[in-house]
Design an enzyme around this catalytic site. Structure first.
Site, PDB file in Angstrom:
ATOM      1  N   SER A 135       0.878  -1.174   0.000  1.00  0.00           N
ATOM      2  CA  SER A 135       0.000   0.000   0.000  1.00  0.00           C
ATOM      3  C   SER A 135       0.911   1.219   0.000  1.00  0.00           C
ATOM      4  O   SER A 135       2.104   1.130   0.306  1.00  0.00           O
ATOM      5  CB  SER A 135      -0.842  -0.001   1.282  1.00  0.00           C
ATOM      6  OG  SER A 135      -1.397   1.273   1.538  1.00  0.00           O
ATOM      7  N   TYR A 148      -2.013  -0.833  10.376  1.00  0.00           N
ATOM      8  CA  TYR A 148      -2.001  -1.167   8.946  1.00  0.00           C
ATOM      9  C   TYR A 148      -0.684  -0.712   8.309  1.00  0.00           C
ATOM     10  O   TYR A 148      -0.043  -1.456   7.569  1.00  0.00           O
ATOM     11  CB  TYR A 148      -3.196  -0.479   8.279  1.00  0.00           C
ATOM     12  CG  TYR A 148      -3.357  -0.711   6.797  1.00  0.00           C
ATOM     13  CD1 TYR A 148      -4.010  -1.844   6.322  1.00  0.00           C
ATOM     14  CD2 TYR A 148      -2.903   0.226   5.857  1.00  0.00           C
ATOM     15  CE1 TYR A 148      -4.193  -2.049   4.961  1.00  0.00           C
ATOM     16  CE2 TYR A 148      -3.073   0.023   4.500  1.00  0.00           C
ATOM     17  CZ  TYR A 148      -3.722  -1.102   4.058  1.00  0.00           C
ATOM     18  OH  TYR A 148      -3.896  -1.307   2.700  1.00  0.00           O
TER      19      TYR A 148
HETATM   20  N1  LIG Z   1      -8.489  -0.422  -1.682  1.00  0.00           N
HETATM   21  C1  LIG Z   1      -7.480   0.351  -1.274  1.00  0.00           C
HETATM   22  O1  LIG Z   1      -7.632   1.567  -1.110  1.00  0.00           O
HETATM   23  C2  LIG Z   1      -6.114  -0.257  -1.057  1.00  0.00           C
HETATM   24  C3  LIG Z   1      -5.009   0.599  -1.123  1.00  0.00           C
HETATM   25  C4  LIG Z   1      -3.747   0.052  -0.893  1.00  0.00           C
HETATM   26  C5  LIG Z   1      -3.610  -1.299  -0.645  1.00  0.00           C
HETATM   27  N2  LIG Z   1      -4.715  -2.094  -0.590  1.00  0.00           N
HETATM   28  C6  LIG Z   1      -4.512  -3.523  -0.318  1.00  0.00           C
HETATM   29  O2  LIG Z   1      -5.029  -4.264  -1.393  1.00  0.00           O
HETATM   30  C7  LIG Z   1      -5.342  -5.582  -0.953  1.00  0.00           C
HETATM   31  C8  LIG Z   1      -6.706  -5.956  -1.449  1.00  0.00           C
HETATM   32  O3  LIG Z   1      -7.651  -5.110  -0.815  1.00  0.00           O
HETATM   33  P1  LIG Z   1      -8.968  -4.583  -1.531  1.00  0.00           P
HETATM   34  O4  LIG Z   1      -8.904  -3.119  -1.542  1.00  0.00           O
HETATM   35  O5  LIG Z   1      -9.198  -5.304  -2.799  1.00  0.00           O
HETATM   36  O6  LIG Z   1     -10.035  -4.970  -0.413  1.00  0.00           O
HETATM   37  P2  LIG Z   1     -11.276  -5.968  -0.409  1.00  0.00           P
HETATM   38  O7  LIG Z   1     -11.761  -5.944   0.983  1.00  0.00           O
HETATM   39  O8  LIG Z   1     -12.201  -5.643  -1.520  1.00  0.00           O
HETATM   40  O9  LIG Z   1     -10.605  -7.378  -0.735  1.00  0.00           O
HETATM   41  C9  LIG Z   1      -9.808  -8.061   0.186  1.00  0.00           C
HETATM   42  C10 LIG Z   1     -10.088  -9.545   0.032  1.00  0.00           C
HETATM   43  O10 LIG Z   1      -9.218 -10.267   0.910  1.00  0.00           O
HETATM   44  C11 LIG Z   1      -9.968 -11.306   1.484  1.00  0.00           C
HETATM   45  N3  LIG Z   1      -9.373 -11.743   2.740  1.00  0.00           N
HETATM   46  C12 LIG Z   1      -9.339 -11.063   3.914  1.00  0.00           C
HETATM   47  N4  LIG Z   1      -8.752 -11.819   4.853  1.00  0.00           N
HETATM   48  C13 LIG Z   1      -8.401 -12.978   4.255  1.00  0.00           C
HETATM   49  C14 LIG Z   1      -7.784 -14.168   4.715  1.00  0.00           C
HETATM   50  N5  LIG Z   1      -7.417 -14.318   5.999  1.00  0.00           N
HETATM   51  N6  LIG Z   1      -7.571 -15.160   3.817  1.00  0.00           N
HETATM   52  C15 LIG Z   1      -7.966 -15.032   2.541  1.00  0.00           C
HETATM   53  N7  LIG Z   1      -8.587 -13.947   2.064  1.00  0.00           N
HETATM   54  C16 LIG Z   1      -8.808 -12.933   2.918  1.00  0.00           C
HETATM   55  C17 LIG Z   1     -11.361 -10.742   1.687  1.00  0.00           C
HETATM   56  O11 LIG Z   1     -12.322 -11.785   1.813  1.00  0.00           O
HETATM   57  C18 LIG Z   1     -11.540  -9.916   0.417  1.00  0.00           C
HETATM   58  O12 LIG Z   1     -12.134 -10.674  -0.613  1.00  0.00           O
HETATM   59  C19 LIG Z   1      -5.180  -5.558   0.571  1.00  0.00           C
HETATM   60  O13 LIG Z   1      -3.944  -6.134   0.914  1.00  0.00           O
HETATM   61  C20 LIG Z   1      -5.216  -4.081   0.892  1.00  0.00           C
HETATM   62  O14 LIG Z   1      -4.535  -3.794   2.092  1.00  0.00           O
HETATM   63  C21 LIG Z   1      -5.959  -1.605  -0.806  1.00  0.00           C
END
Ligand SMILES: NC(=O)c1ccc[n+]([C@@H]2O[C@H](COP(=O)([O-])OP(=O)(O)OC[C@H]3O[C@@H](n4cnc5c(N)ncnc54)[C@H](O)[C@@H]3O)[C@@H](O)[C@H]2O)c1
Length: 267
Positions: A135, A148
């Site tokens: 991130s 985080y």
């Molecule tokens: N959306 C943002 O703004 C953003 C920005 C920077 C980084 N990220 C990172 O991107 C990644 C994906 O996040 P996203 O934004 O798509 O969120 P999201 O919540 O849409 O997707 C995350 C997915 O991870 C799954 N998950 C959670 N815990 C889990 C576990 N223990 N085992 C298996 N699956 C699990 C959830 O069920 C979900 O489907 C994360 O690592 C998040 O920290 C997101």
């Protein structure tokens, strides 16, 4: 694996990929983009899509079993996307030790489990790529998102260190470092007055979060070109550069940022 600076389409043809957290948001967009580019992509998630597999990344044995199953079925694994993650947003004094544990377990240990399962396989095959979703919080330290930020700094550190070690094995490592992306995570992980969507958008002056499909396309190009970090959007790249040249300024700005977020939450 040979690298291509050009359009990644041909590069992904026939490759086999696992995407953790592939059931939603960035992971789902990566699965879609990988398949469109000709790869076999397995979406692994706590809440998997109909054509995916159920996986809890905090379970090291389950992650290893998935990698073993994929190799048994497809003969290889080319790309491991350690993308599953959770967020926690609020005042750190309100965070319970159980919450600290949960974010460490998913965001750090989840990635470690993916690396431990996939990296030896990629070395045996003499090539492959590990893509860890960190991130912008892995490069810059934003308050009220402290746990985080800690986990994502760990993911960036792991990725960059492993990258230097893995190069001799023809294994690439890329860390994805986006600012706010338009996914359901923006509304998850709130444990106090701070609202996630307000924090990531209003509080940071972001009018439009990054589109997950656009990010996935950028990531596929970056992986094919073996880039170390994917920082999106351009404002995030500018902020990252500013932090390196003027860390004192960024630290003072962070204090004001937290103040603004608290005022926004108190309204
Ligand atoms: N959306 C943002 O703004 C953003 C920005 C920077 C980084 N990220 C990172 O991107 C990644 C994906 O996040 P996203 O934004 O798509 O969120 P999201 O919540 O849409 O997707 C995350 C997915 O991870 C799954 N998950 C959670 N815990 C889990 C576990 N223990 N085992 C298996 N699956 C699990 C959830 O069920 C979900 O489907 C994360 O690592 C998040 O920290 C997101």
């Amino acid at each position: 694996m040979s690298r291509a600076k050009a359009h990644p389409q041909g590069w992904y043809d026939g490759k086999v990929a696992v995407v953790t957290g592939g059931g939603s948001g960035i992971g789902a967009a990566l699965v879609k983009a990988l398949r469109a580019a000709g790869a076999t992509a397995i979406a692994a998630d706590l809440e998997p899509p109909a054509d995916g597999v159920k996986l809890d990344v905090t379970d090291a044995g389950a992650v290893q079993a998935l990698v073993d199953d994929v190799v048994a079925e497809h003969g290889r694994l080319d790309l491991m996307f350690n993308n599953a993650g959770i967020s926690l947003i609020g005042e750190t004094q309100d965070l319970t030790l159980a919450q600290w544990d949960s974010i460490i377990d998913v965001n750090i240990r989840g990635v470690v489990h993916g690396v431990a399962a996939a990296y030896p396989q990629l070395i045996r095959q003499d090539g492959g790529h590990i893509v860890n979703t960190a991130s912008m919080g892995g490069l810059m330290a934003a308050g009220l998102l402290t746990s985080y930020v800690m986990t994502k700094h760990a993911v960036v550190g792991l990725s960059l260190a492993l990258r230097s070690e893995a190069a001799a094995h023809h294994v690439g490592v890329t860390a994805i470092c986006p600012a706010a992306v338009n996914t359901p995570i923006l509304d998850k992980g709130e444990f106090g007055k701070i609202r996630g969507r307000d924090y990531f958008l209003k509080g940071q002056g972001v009018r439009k979060p990054v589109d997950p499909d656009a990010l996935a396309a950028r990531v596929l190009a970056a992986v094919a070109a073996d880039e170390a970090l994917v920082i999106e959007p351009v404002q995030a790249r500018i902020a990252h550069r500013l932090q390196r040249v003027a860390p004192g300024f960024t630290q003072r700005a962070s204090i004001k940022f937290v103040d603004r977020q608290r005022k926004l939450a108190a309204r």
